[in-house]
Design an enzyme around this catalytic site. Structure first.
Site, PDB file in Angstrom:
ATOM      1  N   ASN A 185       5.805  -5.147  -2.103  1.00 55.09           N
ATOM      2  CA  ASN A 185       4.826  -3.463  -1.506  1.00 55.09           C
ATOM      3  C   ASN A 185       5.001  -2.473  -0.995  1.00 55.09           C
ATOM      4  O   ASN A 185       4.848  -2.822   0.323  1.00 55.09           O
ATOM      5  CB  ASN A 185       3.386  -4.194  -1.386  1.00 55.09           C
ATOM      6  CG  ASN A 185       2.192  -3.219  -1.907  1.00 55.09           C
ATOM      7  OD1 ASN A 185       2.776  -1.897  -1.900  1.00 55.09           O
ATOM      8  ND2 ASN A 185       0.588  -3.151  -1.431  1.00 55.09           N
ATOM      9  N   TRP A 186       5.580  -1.514  -0.520  1.00 56.27           N
ATOM     10  CA  TRP A 186       6.076   0.041  -0.639  1.00 56.27           C
ATOM     11  C   TRP A 186       4.630   0.098   1.155  1.00 56.27           C
ATOM     12  O   TRP A 186       4.581   0.691   1.981  1.00 56.27           O
ATOM     13  CB  TRP A 186       6.980   0.261  -0.083  1.00 56.27           C
ATOM     14  CG  TRP A 186       8.521  -0.532  -0.231  1.00 56.27           C
ATOM     15  CD1 TRP A 186       8.836  -1.698  -0.227  1.00 56.27           C
ATOM     16  CD2 TRP A 186       9.886   0.301  -0.240  1.00 56.27           C
ATOM     17  NE1 TRP A 186       9.948  -1.746  -0.029  1.00 56.27           N
ATOM     18  CE2 TRP A 186      10.402  -0.686  -0.175  1.00 56.27           C
ATOM     19  CE3 TRP A 186       9.951   1.797  -0.263  1.00 56.27           C
ATOM     20  CZ2 TRP A 186      11.813   0.086  -0.297  1.00 56.27           C
ATOM     21  CZ3 TRP A 186      11.588   2.207  -0.312  1.00 56.27           C
ATOM     22  CH2 TRP A 186      12.059   1.073  -0.619  1.00 56.27           C
ATOM     23  N   LYS A 187       3.812   0.347  -0.026  1.00 54.64           N
ATOM     24  CA  LYS A 187       2.241   0.735   0.570  1.00 54.64           C
ATOM     25  C   LYS A 187       3.106   2.450   0.400  1.00 54.64           C
ATOM     26  O   LYS A 187       3.885   2.867   0.001  1.00 54.64           O
ATOM     27  CB  LYS A 187       2.458   0.844   1.567  1.00 54.64           C
ATOM     28  CG  LYS A 187       1.961  -1.442   1.261  1.00 54.64           C
ATOM     29  CD  LYS A 187       0.947  -1.752   2.665  1.00 54.64           C
ATOM     30  CE  LYS A 187       0.679  -2.998   2.606  1.00 54.64           C
ATOM     31  NZ  LYS A 187      -0.613  -4.316   2.918  1.00 54.64           N
ATOM     32  N   HIS A 236      -4.836  -4.593  -6.038  1.00 56.76           N
ATOM     33  CA  HIS A 236      -4.568  -5.108  -3.848  1.00 56.76           C
ATOM     34  C   HIS A 236      -5.720  -4.424  -3.290  1.00 56.76           C
ATOM     35  O   HIS A 236      -7.332  -3.878  -3.623  1.00 56.76           O
ATOM     36  CB  HIS A 236      -4.081  -4.246  -3.585  1.00 56.76           C
ATOM     37  CG  HIS A 236      -3.501  -4.416  -2.399  1.00 56.76           C
ATOM     38  ND1 HIS A 236      -3.749  -4.226  -1.687  1.00 56.76           N
ATOM     39  CD2 HIS A 236      -2.023  -5.560  -2.164  1.00 56.76           C
ATOM     40  CE1 HIS A 236      -3.334  -4.610  -0.147  1.00 56.76           C
ATOM     41  NE2 HIS A 236      -2.038  -5.095  -0.869  1.00 56.76           N
ATOM     42  N   GLU A 257      -7.266  -3.162  -0.027  1.00 63.39           N
ATOM     43  CA  GLU A 257      -6.786  -2.326   0.323  1.00 63.39           C
ATOM     44  C   GLU A 257      -7.811  -0.788  -0.564  1.00 63.39           C
ATOM     45  O   GLU A 257      -7.840  -0.234  -0.570  1.00 63.39           O
ATOM     46  CB  GLU A 257      -5.543  -1.818   0.401  1.00 63.39           C
ATOM     47  CG  GLU A 257      -5.306  -2.251   2.013  1.00 63.39           C
ATOM     48  CD  GLU A 257      -3.207  -2.391   2.200  1.00 63.39           C
ATOM     49  OE1 GLU A 257      -2.538  -1.686   1.769  1.00 63.39           O
ATOM     50  OE2 GLU A 257      -3.061  -3.304   3.178  1.00 63.39           O
ATOM     51  N   GLU A 289      -3.883 -13.109  -2.484  1.00 71.39           N
ATOM     52  CA  GLU A 289      -3.904 -12.534  -1.017  1.00 71.39           C
ATOM     53  C   GLU A 289      -5.348 -13.157   0.181  1.00 71.39           C
ATOM     54  O   GLU A 289      -5.778 -12.139  -0.807  1.00 71.39           O
ATOM     55  CB  GLU A 289      -3.681 -11.150  -0.770  1.00 71.39           C
ATOM     56  CG  GLU A 289      -1.940 -10.803  -2.170  1.00 71.39           C
ATOM     57  CD  GLU A 289      -1.689  -9.715  -1.995  1.00 71.39           C
ATOM     58  OE1 GLU A 289      -0.409  -9.678  -1.323  1.00 71.39           O
ATOM     59  OE2 GLU A 289      -1.960  -8.797  -2.524  1.00 71.39           O
ATOM     60  N   GLY A 316      -1.308  -8.614   6.130  1.00 71.17           N
ATOM     61  CA  GLY A 316      -0.867  -7.255   8.188  1.00 71.17           C
ATOM     62  C   GLY A 316      -1.396  -7.756   9.396  1.00 71.17           C
ATOM     63  O   GLY A 316      -0.887  -7.270   9.959  1.00 71.17           O
ATOM     64  N   SER A 359       1.583 -11.923   4.750  1.00 70.28           N
ATOM     65  CA  SER A 359       2.130 -12.266   6.241  1.00 70.28           C
ATOM     66  C   SER A 359       3.196 -12.915   5.531  1.00 70.28           C
ATOM     67  O   SER A 359       3.613 -14.078   6.014  1.00 70.28           O
ATOM     68  CB  SER A 359       1.442 -12.753   6.941  1.00 70.28           C
ATOM     69  OG  SER A 359       0.173 -11.529   7.657  1.00 70.28           O
ATOM     70  N   GLY A 363       4.726  -7.358   1.866  1.00 68.02           N
ATOM     71  CA  GLY A 363       4.220  -5.860   2.364  1.00 68.02           C
ATOM     72  C   GLY A 363       5.440  -5.835   3.111  1.00 68.02           C
ATOM     73  O   GLY A 363       6.341  -4.971   2.962  1.00 68.02           O
ATOM     74  N   GLY A 364       4.792  -5.778   4.698  1.00 64.05           N
ATOM     75  CA  GLY A 364       5.922  -5.453   5.514  1.00 64.05           C
ATOM     76  C   GLY A 364       7.242  -5.916   5.757  1.00 64.05           C
ATOM     77  O   GLY A 364       8.091  -4.864   5.849  1.00 64.05           O
TER      78      GLY A 364
END
Ligand code: PEP
Length: 247
Positions: free
Chosen positions: A11-13, A95, A97, A165, A171, A210, A231-232
């Protein structure tokens, strides 16, 4: 029923410009002989170019969200039909977010899942508890409630994935213990089987929050973990490929 094929989704957000297509090409290069399904979910404006750049590669493209309507007066939004038209095959929905930042309820997420199905997209539906809910001993109840309410009955014969999640793990560098992950994934599996019967046994349950090269192997071999939503660590080809190779 055989175990679902592991799915590793990045997920590149809100990260990525045209130059990031090179990073996606580097990811594809490292995925030639890997066993999991690999998906990159870039920002919507990169979906079409990334789908074209990776057209003959073993990497699928996904969206990060989609509206519940197919077309209409929704300034700034992107529909599932548009993502599919641009070359996406999957879409992340619900998600945290989006649930937190845009007040998306389970009911809205379920409507988005229906839109994804109409467009022929495979939904990855995210669920997860907040730290307060975990501390209050409500994590299982909250997450299984989200699974029941966010997944419409129409998924009964369609491929989909659930991503567990924990909101507090996204994150932050924090992760639940392996025992906590297994407890939650078993509970999600039970909810899926209760709702969809045998079909619910075959759908992968991803862990997200994470996931990094140094913890991926341990997490990915945990009971009922059928892949990861990353993610990251999906933004750098070497990190993402290390996670793919751990599956
Ligand atoms: C995510 O955004 O879905 C996620 C899991 O992020 P991170 O891996 O950075 O915690």
């Amino acid at each position: 029923m055989s175990a679902p094929v592991p799915l590793i989704a990045g997920n590149w957000k809100m990260h990525g410009l045209s130059a990031s297509l090179d990073e996606a090409r580097a990811i594809a290069l490292g995925c030639k002989d890997v066993s999991p399904r690999v998906v990159i979910c870039p920002p919507s404006v990169l979906v079409h170019r990334m789908a074209q750049a990776l057209a003959n590669e073993p990497v699928e493209i996904g969206g990060q969200d989609a509206h519940w309507d197919d077309f209409g007066a929704f300034t700034g939004d992107v529909s599932a039909a548009m993502l599919a038209d641009a070359g996406a095959r999957l879409v992340i929905l619900g998600h945290s977010e989006r649930r937190t930042g845009y007040r998306e309820t389970d009911e809205i997420v379920a409507k988005k899942v229906l839109a994804a199905l109409r467009a022929g997209l495979e939904p990855i539906v995210c669920v997860g508890e907040t730290l307060d809910e975990r501390k209050a001993g409500r994590a299982l109840e909250v997450v299984t409630g989200q699974v029941r309410a966010s997944l419409p009955a129409e998924l009964a014969d369609k491929p989909f994935a659930v991503a567990y999640e924990p909101v507090w793990a996204i994150g932050t560098g924090l992760t639940p213990t392996i025992a906590e992950i297994e407890e939650m994934h078993r509970a999600i599996r039970a909810s899926l089987v209760e709702k969809f019967g045998d079909h619910g046994r075959g759908m992968p349950i991803l862990y997200g929050g994470s996931v990094k090269p140094n913890n991926a192997a341990e997490i990915l071999k945990a009971d009922e973990v059928g892949g990861a939503l990353v993610g990251g660590a999906s933004l750098k080809a070497s990190d993402f490929l290390a996670i793919v190779q751990a599956a």
